[in-house]
Write a protein that holds these residues in place. Structure first.
Motif, PDB file in Angstrom:
ATOM      1  N   GLU A   1     -11.262   8.018  -1.258  1.00 59.86           N
ATOM      2  CA  GLU A   1     -11.336   6.569  -1.029  1.00 59.86           C
ATOM      3  C   GLU A   1     -10.115   6.101  -0.235  1.00 59.86           C
ATOM      4  OE1 GLU A   1     -13.158   3.118  -3.889  1.00 59.86           O
ATOM      5  OE2 GLU A   1     -11.579   4.354  -4.735  1.00 59.86           O
ATOM      6  N   TYR A   2     -10.352   5.098   0.619  1.00 61.85           N
ATOM      7  CA  TYR A   2      -9.302   4.526   1.454  1.00 61.85           C
ATOM      8  C   TYR A   2      -9.293   3.006   1.298  1.00 61.85           C
ATOM      9  CZ  TYR A   2      -8.886   9.010   3.839  1.00 61.85           C
ATOM     10  OH  TYR A   2      -8.671  10.337   4.124  1.00 61.85           O
TER      11      TYR A   2
ATOM     12  N   LYS B   1      -2.729  13.944  -6.146  1.00 58.29           N
ATOM     13  CA  LYS B   1      -1.545  14.412  -5.427  1.00 58.29           C
ATOM     14  C   LYS B   1      -1.902  15.381  -4.296  1.00 58.29           C
ATOM     15  CE  LYS B   1       2.767  16.931  -6.247  1.00 58.29           C
ATOM     16  NZ  LYS B   1       3.618  17.521  -7.300  1.00 58.29           N
ATOM     17  N   ASP B   2      -2.690  16.415  -4.588  1.00 57.72           N
ATOM     18  CA  ASP B   2      -3.022  17.411  -3.557  1.00 57.72           C
ATOM     19  C   ASP B   2      -3.785  16.791  -2.390  1.00 57.72           C
ATOM     20  OD1 ASP B   2      -1.748  19.404  -4.985  1.00 57.72           O
ATOM     21  OD2 ASP B   2      -3.584  20.114  -5.945  1.00 57.72           O
ATOM     22  N   GLU B   3      -4.707  15.871  -2.695  1.00 56.88           N
ATOM     23  CA  GLU B   3      -5.451  15.195  -1.629  1.00 56.88           C
ATOM     24  C   GLU B   3      -4.505  14.408  -0.726  1.00 56.88           C
ATOM     25  OE1 GLU B   3      -8.519  11.469  -1.117  1.00 56.88           O
ATOM     26  OE2 GLU B   3      -8.959  12.860  -2.768  1.00 56.88           O
ATOM     27  N   TYR B   4      -3.547  13.709  -1.307  1.00 56.19           N
ATOM     28  CA  TYR B   4      -2.627  12.897  -0.516  1.00 56.19           C
ATOM     29  C   TYR B   4      -1.634  13.750   0.253  1.00 56.19           C
ATOM     30  CZ  TYR B   4      -4.520   8.404  -1.571  1.00 56.19           C
ATOM     31  OH  TYR B   4      -5.357   7.312  -1.589  1.00 56.19           O
ATOM     32  N   LEU B   5      -1.161  14.832  -0.334  1.00 56.68           N
ATOM     33  CA  LEU B   5      -0.273  15.723   0.411  1.00 56.68           C
ATOM     34  C   LEU B   5      -0.989  16.269   1.640  1.00 56.68           C
ATOM     35  CD1 LEU B   5       1.507  17.636  -2.498  1.00 56.68           C
ATOM     36  CD2 LEU B   5       2.427  15.759  -1.103  1.00 56.68           C
ATOM     37  N   GLU B   6      -2.285  16.561   1.507  1.00 62.12           N
ATOM     38  CA  GLU B   6      -3.072  17.014   2.655  1.00 62.12           C
ATOM     39  C   GLU B   6      -3.239  15.881   3.673  1.00 62.12           C
ATOM     40  OE1 GLU B   6      -5.032  19.488   5.245  1.00 62.12           O
ATOM     41  OE2 GLU B   6      -3.707  19.934   3.556  1.00 62.12           O
ATOM     42  N   ARG B   7      -3.454  14.666   3.209  1.00 59.76           N
ATOM     43  CA  ARG B   7      -3.542  13.521   4.135  1.00 59.76           C
ATOM     44  C   ARG B   7      -2.262  13.413   4.951  1.00 59.76           C
ATOM     45  NH1 ARG B   7      -6.314   8.230   1.132  1.00 59.76           N
ATOM     46  NH2 ARG B   7      -8.166   9.313   0.345  1.00 59.76           N
TER      47      ARG B   7
ATOM     48  N   GLY C   1       0.810  -1.216   0.000  1.00 59.55           N
ATOM     49  CA  GLY C   1       0.000   0.000   0.000  1.00 59.55           C
ATOM     50  C   GLY C   1       0.838   1.259   0.000  1.00 59.55           C
ATOM     51  N   PHE C   2       0.519   2.148  -0.934  1.00 55.84           N
ATOM     52  CA  PHE C   2       1.188   3.445  -1.041  1.00 55.84           C
ATOM     53  C   PHE C   2       0.924   4.248   0.244  1.00 55.84           C
ATOM     54  CE2 PHE C   2       1.699   7.784  -2.781  1.00 55.84           C
ATOM     55  CZ  PHE C   2       2.932   7.622  -3.414  1.00 55.84           C
ATOM     56  N   PRO C   3       1.838   5.140   0.616  1.00 57.87           N
ATOM     57  CA  PRO C   3       1.593   5.978   1.792  1.00 57.87           C
ATOM     58  C   PRO C   3       0.271   6.737   1.672  1.00 57.87           C
ATOM     59  CG  PRO C   3       3.855   6.248   1.051  1.00 57.87           C
ATOM     60  CD  PRO C   3       3.145   5.417   0.004  1.00 57.87           C
ATOM     61  N   GLY C   4      -0.446   6.803   2.781  1.00 57.51           N
ATOM     62  CA  GLY C   4      -1.670   7.582   2.836  1.00 57.51           C
ATOM     63  C   GLY C   4      -2.929   6.862   2.408  1.00 57.51           C
TER      64      GLY C   4
ATOM     65  N   TYR D   1      -2.848   1.920  -4.650  1.00 57.22           N
ATOM     66  CA  TYR D   1      -2.298   3.269  -4.768  1.00 57.22           C
ATOM     67  C   TYR D   1      -3.377   4.199  -5.323  1.00 57.22           C
ATOM     68  CZ  TYR D   1      -1.633   1.675  -9.602  1.00 57.22           C
ATOM     69  OH  TYR D   1      -1.825   1.166 -10.860  1.00 57.22           O
ATOM     70  N   PRO D   2      -3.160   5.517  -5.185  1.00 57.68           N
ATOM     71  CA  PRO D   2      -4.185   6.465  -5.643  1.00 57.68           C
ATOM     72  C   PRO D   2      -4.057   6.807  -7.128  1.00 57.68           C
ATOM     73  CG  PRO D   2      -2.429   7.644  -4.543  1.00 57.68           C
ATOM     74  CD  PRO D   2      -2.098   6.170  -4.427  1.00 57.68           C
ATOM     75  N   LEU D   3      -5.140   7.356  -7.655  1.00 55.02           N
ATOM     76  CA  LEU D   3      -5.083   7.956  -8.981  1.00 55.02           C
ATOM     77  C   LEU D   3      -3.983   9.016  -8.984  1.00 55.02           C
ATOM     78  CD1 LEU D   3      -8.878   8.597  -9.668  1.00 55.02           C
ATOM     79  CD2 LEU D   3      -7.374   7.141 -11.052  1.00 55.02           C
ATOM     80  N   ILE D   4      -3.283   9.155 -10.075  1.00 59.72           N
ATOM     81  CA  ILE D   4      -2.193  10.128 -10.159  1.00 59.72           C
ATOM     82  C   ILE D   4      -2.689  11.556  -9.959  1.00 59.72           C
ATOM     83  CG2 ILE D   4      -2.239  10.426 -12.674  1.00 59.72           C
ATOM     84  CD1 ILE D   4       0.946  10.216 -12.443  1.00 59.72           C
TER      85      ILE D   4
END
Length: 157
Positions: A144-145, A97-103, A10-13, A91-94
């Motif tokens: 999504e998680y 990025k902004d959503e994951y940086l906030e996570r 699993g990718f971070p976040g 992993y997340p959709l490419i």
């Protein structure tokens, strides 16, 4: 005989730690195998046994869990395939990025980590997207998680 644990890279976040905290409510036994506990002897000193020690830990727990969560570090994934495992990749959709940086900020990740992910996002995600060794790529959408899709993995989709 108990089925072997499913391994998820699993990718971070994506929610590995949260899923582990909520395992009882899901009726699952989940191990969050943080590779940093195996890859470093002390700060800045890499464990020469890594990643073999990490893969041995995973192997020795296949009968003790339903799900084993691991990182998406290249050396870990390479070692899993070398040992004959066929893990799931999450992993997340490419575009997220902004959503994951906030996570990462919300969960308290340090700025060095956030900067690394910010600067290398496209390279990391494209690398995962193009990894043809994985039979099961699970790409998370907005909001999504891992917990949202764990039942698909649980039944082998």
């Amino acid at each position: 005989m108990k089925e072997l644990a499913k391994i998820i890279c699993g990718f971070p976040g994506v929610g590995k730690s949260t899923l582990t905290k909520n395992q009882k409510s899901l009726g699952l036994k989940i191990m969050d195998s943080d590779s940093s506990k195996f890859s470093w002897i002390s700060p800045g000193v890499r464990n020469p046994e890594f990643p073999a020690n990490y893969i041995n830990h995973i192997s020795s727990n296949l009968h003790n869990a339903d799900i084993i969560l691991v990182s998406t570090h290249k050396e870990v994934m390479d070692s899993l395939f070398k040992e004959g495992f066929q893990p799931y990749l999450v992993y997340p959709l490419i575009e997220l990025k902004d959503e994951y940086l906030e996570r990462f900020r919300v969960r308290g990740s340090d700025e060095k980590f956030i900067k690394l992910l910010n600067e290398n996002w496209d390279v990391f995600i494209r690398g995962l997207m193009s990894d043809g060794r994985f039979i099961n790529h699970i790409i998370l959408g907005p909001g999504e998680y891992l917990s949202d899709i764990i039942n698909k993995i649980r039944i082998g989709i």
